[in-house]
Design an enzyme around this catalytic site. Structure first.
Site, short mmCIF file in Angstrom:
data_model
loop_
_atom_site.label_atom_id
_atom_site.label_comp_id
_atom_site.label_asym_id
_atom_site.label_seq_id
_atom_site.Cartn_x
_atom_site.Cartn_y
_atom_site.Cartn_z
N THR A 507 93.00 42.29 21.54
CA THR A 507 92.92 42.49 23.10
C THR A 507 92.20 40.38 23.02
OG1 THR A 507 90.71 42.62 23.81
CG2 THR A 507 92.99 44.51 23.96
N CYS A 508 91.20 40.31 22.16
CA CYS A 508 90.96 38.74 22.24
C CYS A 508 91.94 37.79 21.63
CB CYS A 508 89.79 38.32 21.29
SG CYS A 508 88.15 39.59 22.46
#
Length: 540
Positions: A507-508
Site C-alpha cells: 500500500t505504501c
C-alpha cells in the site's frame, strides 16, 4: 576726415553705460566703456569687455565658461554622492529583488486564481440573496426590467493550482513535517476508541507539526503512507456511520451524511470535536476519507453562507415548499396564513412554537416581507438541532488546520480534497497503470486482469483499490493523482510469486504483486479471495 570719425566714435562710446551681466543691447559687438557701477563691482560673475581687460588687466570670463564651470562642479558633487550611496543602493536593490521573489512565491497563485467575493457567492446562492425574485423583476426591481443587475462575469478557477498551493503552504508552515512523530497505535477491533484516546490526548502542536506514524497493534510494518491511508479509510467508515447516532443520511440518498440533530447530547460533543480533528489530520497528511457529506456540511467547515438550494439535501419537501413561496406572489398574506413562526417537533413527541423574529406569531408573510421570512426560516432549518455539534466539530477542525489555508477552496472543491470521487473509470485506471517484472499491457495475464476488473461491480473495484492503495477513494484528477510514500505514484502491477499464491499488495507504493496464473478463472478466484479476506500489514 579720419580724425573726425574717430572723435565721433569716441563721443558715442562715452554715452553708453557699462552692463554688469549679459550682453549690451544692440548687438554682440557693442562694447562697454568705463568700469561698472560701484554697486556691482563685487558681483561674483561680472562680465568685462575686452577693452577693459586691456586697460585694467582684469580677466574676462564669458557666460558660457561660467555655466560650464558650474556644470563641472555639479558633476563632481553628484559623482561623490553616487560613490557614497552606491553600497546602500546595492543593498536596497538586493532587498527589492528578494521581496519580489518572495511575493511571487507566496502570492502568485492567489493572484492568478483569485475569485472576487461576488463571483464566489452569486446573488442566487448566498444567504443575503437567496433568489426570491421571480421572472418579473423581483423584489426592488419594480417589474420594469430597467434596473436589472447583470450577473458578475464567470471567473475560471484552477483547482489543481490551488491544491498545489495549499499543500506547498502546509509544507512551508511545517504542518506534518516533524521532526517529532505523532504516533497512533490502534487495534482493529477497537479502532474508533483507540483513535479517540490517542488523538484527543495530543497537543495542538503535535497535531499540526508531528509526522503521522500509525501502528496497527500486533502487526509488524513501517508506515510509509499505506497504514495511514488505511487508518483514515477504516476510521472514517466507522466514525461517520449513521449507526453511531452522530450523523444521518441525507434526504436524497444513502451516500452523503450530515450531522444528526439531537437533544441532550453533552456526552457526544467531544466526539464531534474528535471528528473535526480527524478531518484536519486527513487534510494535512494527504489522505482521503471514505465518507461523503452534504453541501451545507462543507460550507460549515468553510464558514460560508448557505442558500436555498442547500435545503434540498436536508428536506426535499420543505425545499419545494420554500421554492413555491419564492416563485409566487404572496399578496397580503391572507390566503396562506403564514406567519414568522415555525413548529418544531421534539424527541419526546411534543411540539414547540419558535418565533423567527420578535412577535413573529402576529406578523403575516406577505409579498413585501417574504424575503426576510425565507432568510430566517432557511437559517432555522439548517441550524435546527445541530448548531452546538457543528461548533464543536469546527473547533476540532481548526485546531489542526489553519482556516486561512482552507479558505481558498469553495464547498465543492473541499469535497474533492477530503473525499475524492467514488465512481471508478476503468479506462483511466488502465491508462495510468505501470508494469514490472516482465508484465506489459498486452501480456496475457494482464489482459485477463483487466477483463476481471470489467466483470467486477463498482463496489468490488473499490475494494480492490483499497486493498492495493489503502483507500477506496479516488483523487479529484483520477488515477494519475494517486499518491505513494514519496509523492505521486501510479498504480503498479508486478510479476511475483508462484501460481498457487495469493496476490500481495504494497500500500505504501500502490503496487500489486500478481502471480502468473494459468487461467482467468484462477486469477478471478485468487483476486477475490485476497481482497475479501486479507486486511493486515506485514514486513516481507
Amino acid at each position: 576726415m579720419k580724425s573726425s570719425r574717430e572723435e565721433r566714435r569716441a563721443a558715442s562710446t562715452k554715452s553708453i553705460p557699462a552692463r554688469a551681466v549679459g550682453r549690451p543691447p544692440g548687438g554682440e559687438n557693442r562694447r562697454a566703456a568705463g568700469p561698472p557701477p560701484a554697486g556691482l563691482q563685487k558681483a561674483p560673475f561680472v562680465v568685462r569687455s575686452s577693452t577693459q581687460q586691456r586697460r585694467t588687466g582684469t580677466p574676462c570670463v564669458s557666460r558660457g565658461e561660467e555655466l560650464a564651470g558650474r556644470r563641472r562642479s555639479w558633476r563632481k558633487n553628484v559623482s561623490a554622492c553616487v560613490k557614497t550611496l552606491e553600497p546602500l543602493a546595492r543593498v536596497l536593490g538586493a532587498a527589492v529583488r528578494g521581496f519580489s521573489i518572495l511575493f511571487s512565491i507566496l502570492f502568485e497563485d492567489e493572484v492568478m486564481t483569485y475569485v472576487p467575493p461576488r463571483a464566489r457567492s452569486p446573488p442566487d446562492q448566498g444567504a443575503p440573496n437567496i433568489g426570491i425574485a421571480g421572472g418579473g423583476g423581483g423584489v426592488g426591481g419594480g417589474g420594469s426590467g430597467r434596473h436589472v443587475q447583470r450577473a458578475p462575469p464567470l471567473v475560471r478557477r484552477d483547482f489543481e493550482a490551488k491544491l498545489r498551493t495549499f499543500y506547498r503552504k502546509l509544507e512551508a508552515k511545517g504542518f506534518g513535517q516533524g521532526p517529532h512523530k505523532l504516533k497512533i497505535q490502534v487495534r482493529r477491533a477497537h479502532l474508533v476508541n483507540d483513535a479517540f484516546e490517542r488523538i484527543m490526548a495530543a497537543s495542538r502542536r503535535d497535531l499540526q507539526r508531528g509526522r503521522l506514524n500509525v501502528v496497527w497493534d500486533t502487526e509488524e510494518g513501517l508506515d510509509y503512507g499505506g497504514p495511514s491511508r488505511e487508518f483514515f479509510y477504516l476510521l472514517s467508515r466507522q466514525l461517520f456511520n449513521p449507526y453511531r447516532n452522530m450523523y444521518e443520511y441525507s434526504a436524497n440518498d444513502i451516500y452523503t451524511v450530515q450531522i444528526a440533530p439531537a437533544k441532550d447530547n453533552e456526552d457526544k460533543l467531544p466526539w464531534y470535536r474528535f471528528s473535526g480533528r480527524v478531518l484536519g489530520l486527513a487534510l494535512i497528511h494527504h489522505c482521503l476519507l471514505d465518507a461523503f457529506f452534504t453541501r451545507p456540511f462543507y460550507k460549515a467547515l468553510l464558514r460560508l453562507p448557505v442558500s436555498l438550494s442547500d435545503l434540498e439535501s436536508l428536506d426535499s419537501s420543505f425545499h419545494q415548499s420554500l421554492l413555491w413561496i419564492r416563485d409566487n406572489d404572496m399578496g397580503n398574506g391572507s390566503e396562506l396564513g403564514l406567519h414568522f413562526i415555525v413548529t418544531e417537533e421534539r424527541p419526546d413527541g411534543s411540539s414547540l412554537d419558535i418565533e423567527l423574529k420578535p412577535n413573529g406569531r402576529s406578523i403575516p408573510v406577505t409579498e413585501r416581507n417574504k424575503r426576510d421570512y425565507l432568510e430566517r426560516i432557511i437559517k432555522w432549518r439548517l441550524e435546527r438541532g445541530v448548531l452546538e455539534q457543528t461548533e464543536w466539530l469546527l473547533r476540532g477542525f481548526y485546531e489542526v488546520v489553519d482556516h486561512r489555508l482552507v479558505s481558498m477552496f469553495d464547498a465543492s472543491e473541499l469535497e474533492l480534497v477530503i473525499s475524492g470521487t467514488v465512481e471508478i473509470d476503468v479506462a483511466d485506471w488502465r491508462n495510468n497503470t505501470e508494469y514490472r517484472g516482465g508484465y506489459h499491457d498486452t501480456h496475457v495475464v494482464i489482459v485477463w486482469f483487466w477483463d476481471v476488473i470489467e466483470r467486477f461491480s463498482n463496489e468490488q473495484r473499490l475494494r480492490l483499490l483499497q486493498f492495493v492503495t489503502g483507500t477506496s477513494s479516488i483523487p479529484h484528477d483520477g488515477f494519475a493523482g494517486l499518491r505513494g510514500s514519496n509523492g505521486l505514484r501510479r498504480f503498479c502491477i508486478e510479476k511475483w510469486g508462484k501460481p498457487n499464491a495469493l496476490p500481495r499488495a504494497h500500500t505504501c507504493f500502490n503496487r500489486l504483486d500478481l502471480p502468473l496464473y494459468p487461467t482467468p478463472d484462477v486469477l478471478y478466484e485468487k483476486l477475490v479471495l485476497a481482497v475479501e479476506e486479507t486486511n493486515t500489514f506485514g514486513i516481507e
